[in-house]
Design a protein around this motif. Structure first.
Motif, PDB file in Angstrom:
ATOM      1  N   LEU A  74       0.830  -1.211   0.000  1.00  0.00           N
ATOM      2  CA  LEU A  74       0.000   0.000   0.000  1.00  0.00           C
ATOM      3  C   LEU A  74       0.861   1.255   0.000  1.00  0.00           C
ATOM      4  CD1 LEU A  74      -2.859  -0.978   2.478  1.00  0.00           C
ATOM      5  CD2 LEU A  74      -2.954  -0.817  -0.017  1.00  0.00           C
ATOM      6  N   SER A  75       1.965   1.215   0.714  1.00  0.00           N
ATOM      7  CA  SER A  75       2.875   2.352   0.741  1.00  0.00           C
ATOM      8  C   SER A  75       3.429   2.621  -0.659  1.00  0.00           C
ATOM      9  CB  SER A  75       4.010   2.085   1.728  1.00  0.00           C
ATOM     10  OG  SER A  75       4.931   3.132   1.713  1.00  0.00           O
ATOM     11  N   THR A  76       3.785   1.573  -1.359  1.00  0.00           N
ATOM     12  CA  THR A  76       4.294   1.714  -2.722  1.00  0.00           C
ATOM     13  C   THR A  76       3.206   2.241  -3.655  1.00  0.00           C
ATOM     14  OG1 THR A  76       5.836  -0.092  -2.344  1.00  0.00           O
ATOM     15  CG2 THR A  76       5.363   0.463  -4.638  1.00  0.00           C
ATOM     16  N   PHE A  77       2.005   1.712  -3.524  1.00  0.00           N
ATOM     17  CA  PHE A  77       0.887   2.158  -4.348  1.00  0.00           C
ATOM     18  C   PHE A  77       0.585   3.630  -4.086  1.00  0.00           C
ATOM     19  CE2 PHE A  77      -3.901   1.620  -5.271  1.00  0.00           C
ATOM     20  CZ  PHE A  77      -3.728   1.971  -6.593  1.00  0.00           C
ATOM     21  N   ARG A  78       0.636   4.022  -2.837  1.00  0.00           N
ATOM     22  CA  ARG A  78       0.384   5.427  -2.461  1.00  0.00           C
ATOM     23  C   ARG A  78       1.436   6.342  -3.090  1.00  0.00           C
ATOM     24  NH1 ARG A  78      -0.446  10.218  -1.103  1.00  0.00           N
ATOM     25  NH2 ARG A  78      -1.556  10.836   0.760  1.00  0.00           N
ATOM     26  N   LEU A  79       2.680   5.915  -3.071  1.00  0.00           N
ATOM     27  CA  LEU A  79       3.759   6.692  -3.676  1.00  0.00           C
ATOM     28  C   LEU A  79       3.528   6.866  -5.171  1.00  0.00           C
ATOM     29  CD1 LEU A  79       6.500   8.113  -3.361  1.00  0.00           C
ATOM     30  CD2 LEU A  79       7.576   5.892  -3.746  1.00  0.00           C
ATOM     31  N   LYS A  80       3.089   5.811  -5.829  1.00  0.00           N
ATOM     32  CA  LYS A  80       2.808   5.898  -7.268  1.00  0.00           C
ATOM     33  C   LYS A  80       1.658   6.859  -7.542  1.00  0.00           C
ATOM     34  CE  LYS A  80       4.671   1.488  -8.645  1.00  0.00           C
ATOM     35  NZ  LYS A  80       4.466   0.204  -9.302  1.00  0.00           N
ATOM     36  N   LEU A  81       0.665   6.856  -6.674  1.00  0.00           N
ATOM     37  CA  LEU A  81      -0.441   7.797  -6.845  1.00  0.00           C
ATOM     38  C   LEU A  81       0.006   9.233  -6.605  1.00  0.00           C
ATOM     39  CD1 LEU A  81      -3.494   5.997  -5.215  1.00  0.00           C
ATOM     40  CD2 LEU A  81      -3.160   6.571  -7.617  1.00  0.00           C
ATOM     41  N   THR A  82       0.939   9.430  -5.691  1.00  0.00           N
ATOM     42  CA  THR A  82       1.462  10.766  -5.417  1.00  0.00           C
ATOM     43  C   THR A  82       2.239  11.285  -6.627  1.00  0.00           C
ATOM     44  OG1 THR A  82       1.585  10.281  -3.067  1.00  0.00           O
ATOM     45  CG2 THR A  82       2.907  12.120  -3.852  1.00  0.00           C
ATOM     46  N   GLU A  83       2.956  10.398  -7.293  1.00  0.00           N
ATOM     47  CA  GLU A  83       3.710  10.791  -8.481  1.00  0.00           C
ATOM     48  C   GLU A  83       2.787  11.089  -9.657  1.00  0.00           C
ATOM     49  OE1 GLU A  83       6.274   7.459  -9.016  1.00  0.00           O
ATOM     50  OE2 GLU A  83       7.648   8.092  -7.432  1.00  0.00           O
ATOM     51  N   ARG A  84       1.578  10.584  -9.601  1.00  0.00           N
ATOM     52  CA  ARG A  84       0.588  10.815 -10.655  1.00  0.00           C
ATOM     53  C   ARG A  84       0.098  12.260 -10.594  1.00  0.00           C
ATOM     54  NH1 ARG A  84      -4.313   6.521 -11.286  1.00  0.00           N
ATOM     55  NH2 ARG A  84      -4.607   6.780 -13.510  1.00  0.00           N
ATOM     56  N   ASP A  85      -0.686  12.657 -11.545  1.00  0.00           N
ATOM     57  CA  ASP A  85      -1.222  14.013 -11.588  1.00  0.00           C
ATOM     58  C   ASP A  85      -1.955  14.340 -10.288  1.00  0.00           C
ATOM     59  OD1 ASP A  85      -3.623  15.704 -13.768  1.00  0.00           O
ATOM     60  OD2 ASP A  85      -2.222  16.473 -12.282  1.00  0.00           O
ATOM     61  N   GLU A  86      -1.420  15.279  -9.522  1.00  0.00           N
ATOM     62  CA  GLU A  86      -1.984  15.647  -8.223  1.00  0.00           C
ATOM     63  C   GLU A  86      -3.353  16.302  -8.326  1.00  0.00           C
ATOM     64  OE1 GLU A  86      -0.983  15.297  -4.949  1.00  0.00           O
ATOM     65  OE2 GLU A  86       0.525  13.928  -5.705  1.00  0.00           O
ATOM     66  N   THR A  87      -3.665  16.887  -9.466  1.00  0.00           N
ATOM     67  CA  THR A  87      -4.949  17.572  -9.601  1.00  0.00           C
ATOM     68  C   THR A  87      -6.062  16.615  -9.987  1.00  0.00           C
ATOM     69  OG1 THR A  87      -4.513  18.102 -11.920  1.00  0.00           O
ATOM     70  CG2 THR A  87      -3.800  19.716 -10.253  1.00  0.00           C
ATOM     71  N   HIS A  88      -5.728  15.397 -10.272  1.00  0.00           N
ATOM     72  CA  HIS A  88      -6.711  14.407 -10.685  1.00  0.00           C
ATOM     73  C   HIS A  88      -7.593  14.034  -9.498  1.00  0.00           C
ATOM     74  CE1 HIS A  88      -8.138  10.498 -12.285  1.00  0.00           C
ATOM     75  NE2 HIS A  88      -8.057  11.159 -13.433  1.00  0.00           N
ATOM     76  N   ARG A  89      -8.892  14.272  -9.616  1.00  0.00           N
ATOM     77  CA  ARG A  89      -9.829  14.078  -8.510  1.00  0.00           C
ATOM     78  C   ARG A  89      -9.867  12.620  -8.044  1.00  0.00           C
ATOM     79  NH1 ARG A  89     -14.583  12.133  -8.432  1.00  0.00           N
ATOM     80  NH2 ARG A  89     -16.080  12.532  -6.818  1.00  0.00           N
ATOM     81  N   ASP A  90      -9.874  11.685  -8.975  1.00  0.00           N
ATOM     82  CA  ASP A  90      -9.951  10.283  -8.606  1.00  0.00           C
ATOM     83  C   ASP A  90      -8.691   9.824  -7.880  1.00  0.00           C
ATOM     84  OD1 ASP A  90     -12.502   9.953  -9.616  1.00  0.00           O
ATOM     85  OD2 ASP A  90     -11.775   9.411 -11.612  1.00  0.00           O
ATOM     86  N   ALA A  91      -7.545  10.387  -8.245  1.00  0.00           N
ATOM     87  CA  ALA A  91      -6.308  10.034  -7.547  1.00  0.00           C
ATOM     88  C   ALA A  91      -6.374  10.494  -6.100  1.00  0.00           C
ATOM     89  CB  ALA A  91      -5.100  10.636  -8.246  1.00  0.00           C
ATOM     90  N   GLN A  92      -6.953  11.663  -5.860  1.00  0.00           N
ATOM     91  CA  GLN A  92      -7.088  12.161  -4.484  1.00  0.00           C
ATOM     92  C   GLN A  92      -7.994  11.252  -3.664  1.00  0.00           C
ATOM     93  OE1 GLN A  92      -5.356  14.463  -3.059  1.00  0.00           O
ATOM     94  NE2 GLN A  92      -4.319  15.100  -4.921  1.00  0.00           N
ATOM     95  N   SER A  93      -9.106  10.837  -4.237  1.00  0.00           N
ATOM     96  CA  SER A  93     -10.030   9.943  -3.538  1.00  0.00           C
ATOM     97  C   SER A  93      -9.378   8.590  -3.269  1.00  0.00           C
ATOM     98  CB  SER A  93     -11.306   9.745  -4.349  1.00  0.00           C
ATOM     99  OG  SER A  93     -11.989  10.947  -4.503  1.00  0.00           O
ATOM    100  N   ALA A  94      -8.645   8.093  -4.235  1.00  0.00           N
ATOM    101  CA  ALA A  94      -7.966   6.813  -4.056  1.00  0.00           C
ATOM    102  C   ALA A  94      -6.907   6.908  -2.970  1.00  0.00           C
ATOM    103  CB  ALA A  94      -7.334   6.364  -5.367  1.00  0.00           C
ATOM    104  N   LYS A  95      -6.179   8.018  -2.951  1.00  0.00           N
ATOM    105  CA  LYS A  95      -5.171   8.200  -1.897  1.00  0.00           C
ATOM    106  C   LYS A  95      -5.834   8.226  -0.526  1.00  0.00           C
ATOM    107  CE  LYS A  95      -2.912  11.692  -3.829  1.00  0.00           C
ATOM    108  NZ  LYS A  95      -1.905  12.742  -4.043  1.00  0.00           N
ATOM    109  N   ARG A  96      -6.988   8.871  -0.424  1.00  0.00           N
ATOM    110  CA  ARG A  96      -7.707   8.903   0.851  1.00  0.00           C
ATOM    111  C   ARG A  96      -8.106   7.481   1.275  1.00  0.00           C
ATOM    112  NH1 ARG A  96      -9.831  11.871   4.708  1.00  0.00           N
ATOM    113  NH2 ARG A  96     -11.808  11.254   5.629  1.00  0.00           N
TER     114      ARG A  96
END
Length: 183
Positions: A74-96
């Motif tokens: 999960l830590s690795t997946f979270r890091l990959k999401l952080t590297e993704r487009d930060e303004t992407h709404r779905d990425a923010q929800s997934a990170k939460r």
């Protein structure tokens, strides 16, 4: 130095996952914390006795290692999401959702550790010379901790599924969070 051994930040993080901007989710807390305590009470009153503690110990140890592995993934997946487009709404929800899952996974690992310790202690106080069954007090405590771990497991799976749905933009006809009769 002693702060490294203090699990309270982890428990605080876990409690915060059971809340929203509106306040604590009382139903989730009641189910997640109250149900295992109630089950432990029932186990004690009904005089449950686990007759194969070594199998329970093995299961608790395997679960603990699985939870720790999951936390790393999960830590690795979270890091990959952080590297993704930060303004992407779905990425923010997934990170939460991942941020909610990680404390649950780690508290579940601690629950497995507590279960393992209880089982080891219980195995040193068997009911008799010719049996390995553990007494009802230890059985109730083990039932409480393992049912708590099981509920955390279910809660974590749901958060991970939500993160998967959001990141991968799963179509509505395959999305379990969308209620309609497509199947």
């Amino acid at each position: 130095m002693i702060s490294r051994l203090n699990p309270m930040p982890l428990f605080y993080g876990h409690a915060r996952t059971l809340a929203s901007q509106a306040g604590p989710d009382r139903v989730a807390r009641l189910v997640l914390w109250g149900l295992p305590i109630a089950l432990g009470g029932v186990a004690y009153l009904c005089e449950w006795r686990f007759t194969a503690p070594s199998a329970l110990l093995t299961g608790a140890a395997l679960l603990m290692s699985g939870f720790l592995t999951t936390a790393g993934a999960l830590s690795t997946f979270r890091l990959k999401l952080t590297e993704r487009d930060e303004t992407h709404r779905d990425a923010q929800s997934a990170k939460r959702n991942l941020d909610e899952a990680v404390p649950q996974v780690l508290v579940a690992a601690l629950g497995c550790l507590a279960s393992a310790v209880l089982i080891i202690l219980a195995m040193n106080f068997p009911l008799g010379e010719d049996t390995v069954a553990i007494n009802r007090g230890f059985s109730a405590a083990v039932a409480t901790t393992l049912s708590f771990v099981a509920l955390l497991f279910i809660a974590t799976i749901i958060r991970l599924y939500a993160a998967y749905i959001q990141v991968n933009k799963v179509p509505e006809d395959l999305n379990g969070f969308v209620r309609h009769h497509s199947v």
